[in-house]
Design an enzyme around this catalytic site. Sequence first.
Site, mmCIF file in Angstrom:
data_model
loop_
_atom_site.group_PDB
_atom_site.id
_atom_site.type_symbol
_atom_site.label_atom_id
_atom_site.label_comp_id
_atom_site.label_asym_id
_atom_site.label_seq_id
_atom_site.Cartn_x
_atom_site.Cartn_y
_atom_site.Cartn_z
ATOM 1 N N GLY A 34 -1.866 -2.428 5.707
ATOM 2 C CA GLY A 34 -1.767 -3.655 6.483
ATOM 3 C C GLY A 34 -2.853 -4.614 6.059
ATOM 4 N N ASP A 94 6.518 0.913 -6.506
ATOM 5 C CA ASP A 94 6.348 -0.157 -5.533
ATOM 6 C C ASP A 94 5.415 -1.205 -6.129
ATOM 7 O OD1 ASP A 94 4.381 -0.591 -2.573
ATOM 8 O OD2 ASP A 94 6.245 -1.617 -3.107
ATOM 9 N N ASP A 105 -3.382 4.747 -2.548
ATOM 10 C CA ASP A 105 -3.530 4.038 -3.822
ATOM 11 C C ASP A 105 -4.749 3.132 -3.673
ATOM 12 O OD1 ASP A 105 -2.053 0.890 -3.770
ATOM 13 O OD2 ASP A 105 -2.153 2.180 -2.002
ATOM 14 N N LYS A 144 -9.213 2.784 0.447
ATOM 15 C CA LYS A 144 -8.364 2.708 1.641
ATOM 16 C C LYS A 144 -8.535 3.896 2.559
ATOM 17 C CE LYS A 144 -4.996 0.019 -0.830
ATOM 18 N NZ LYS A 144 -3.634 -0.299 -1.124
ATOM 19 N N ARG A 169 -4.809 -0.457 -4.663
ATOM 20 C CA ARG A 169 -4.549 -1.871 -4.963
ATOM 21 C C ARG A 169 -4.554 -2.685 -3.674
ATOM 22 N NH1 ARG A 169 0.709 -3.691 -8.293
ATOM 23 N NH2 ARG A 169 -0.560 -2.996 -10.025
ATOM 24 N N SER A 213 4.047 -0.189 2.099
ATOM 25 C CA SER A 213 5.254 -0.635 1.404
ATOM 26 C C SER A 213 5.769 0.451 0.452
ATOM 27 C CB SER A 213 4.968 -1.914 0.626
ATOM 28 O OG SER A 213 3.962 -1.652 -0.336
ATOM 29 N N THR A 248 0.870 -1.187 0.000
ATOM 30 C CA THR A 248 0.000 0.000 0.000
ATOM 31 C C THR A 248 0.898 1.225 0.000
ATOM 32 O OG1 THR A 248 -1.735 -1.039 1.301
ATOM 33 C CG2 THR A 248 -1.645 1.317 1.397
ATOM 34 N N SER A 292 1.814 -1.508 -4.577
ATOM 35 C CA SER A 292 0.815 -0.440 -4.751
ATOM 36 C C SER A 292 0.538 -0.284 -6.225
ATOM 37 C CB SER A 292 1.342 0.883 -4.219
ATOM 38 O OG SER A 292 1.897 0.735 -2.960
#
Lengths: 251, 273
Positions: free
Chosen positions: B85, B204, B55, B71, B57, B167, B39, B207
């Site tokens: 998480g 990343d 994001d 999110k 995903r 992340s 994330t 994400s």
Amino acid sequence: MGDSQYSFSLTTFSPSGKLVQIEHALTAVGSGQTSLGIKASNGVVIATEKKLPSILVDETSVQKIQILTPNIGVVYSGMGPDSRVLVRKSRKQAEQYNLLYKEPIPVTQLVRETAAVMQEFTQSGGVRPFGVSLLVAGYDDKGPQLYQVDPSGSYFSWKASAMGKNVSNAKTFLEKRYTDDMELEDAIHTAILTLKEGFEGQISGKNIEIGVIEADRTFRRSPDCSSNRRLSSRGRVAVSFSFRRCFKYPE
Amino acid sequence: MSSEGMDGPKLGFSFDLYSRNDMLTKKGLKPPGYLKTGTTIVGLIFKDGVILGADTRATAGPIVADKNCEKIHYMAPNIYCCGAGTAADTEAVTDNISSQLKLHRYHTGRESRVVTALTLLKSHLFRYQGHVSAALVLGGVDVTGPHLHTIYPHGSTDTLPFATMGSGSLAAMAIFESEYREGLTRDEGVNLVTKAICSGIFNDLGSGSNVDICVIEKGKKEYLRNHLTPNPRTYISSKGYAFSKKTEVLLTKITPLKELVDVVQVGGDAMEE
């Protein structure tokens, strides 16, 4: 009273089949300040007189009409502290329902759960019944609704009802004036007139409280209105509510 | 890398360890995996309030489970919370605390404060000793002003002018650290947050997809769902995915099977029924 031997214990029936403590609770309600509710075709109005024990009491700190959910409000007649406990419990139950089902609690469900709480206190040891009757006003998918809940835990749906000191006069007045296709503005007007009937002294914006819920499903309360009701000295009521500007509980 | 020391410019990859790794894999050693929380969530304080970004995903290991999830969670009309998480944990904990805040508002008749949400969340997470795997960025505007906090799964919190979690937090933080300044306007703030989230999306693996933004100012909020969609679906084949129903016949060859043998009863008793 022949039932007097049975009147002290809540959990014992009297020979006539009554639970005398509940009768006494209803008497406590009957000596409380008058409150009433009217269900209109497009909303519900509840109102109560707010007689303070002395002119020194800060009337803005007293709030008899309370919100339970954004679309359900409640008023009581009887013992104020008892009503606070019930309001707190009902709010929590409504919120738990919302968490579980992710939908606002229907009015009938909330009334049923509140009534269940009141009934618990008529069948447990060491407790007494609540000394309040509640008028629950709400607007949900089934439209506007008005319920009365008694200390025994029984509940009724009403088109118009009154409780407290002046109940019989108020109910007669309401019976005469109520029509099925009444609009909310008329209902508010009728509610104030009904309160005025049994009012001791001069009625004004400061000694009554009004709660309203319309099709927008948002409960609003009167005392915090910026424009107050004007009640002319000749006794005729000029209703000048602007409920859109009225106090709305924080969502 | 190479044990020969510095001899000439190093060009291209060094495959010196290739045979060693190959041997180890054959012997059963699992190479390190990419399993991360996947994330990028950010928040920053601008002139008039708080901007949160995330994001969209959701991953289950190396698989993208949801290409467009939400999110940024609602806590109160003036408070929102981004969650990184385990998705179930962030949903459950924000729902629960949002419910508690609502009851608190009815009881007090006042708008909720960000520190109240913060304290409820951190107490909850601490009680579960980190097993509730929720890393949150909490932001909102109340009577005391705009606030932004980060909350870690074990229950510790930070109060910051700009924050990133997940992340993709390093990619996003790189953008913030180089371009954040106090007193940003709303548009500058939204652009910076979008840039930071995009940095997470594109750099990343955990994400991706779209950018969600939530702008909270005194007395109003704007939830910009899918504010930016830099990853539209472009691979739809014009021919479609219909295949001809027949299997193409290339060669026909018939091989007779062994002859069927008829069994004739010569004599003897028929079987008893």
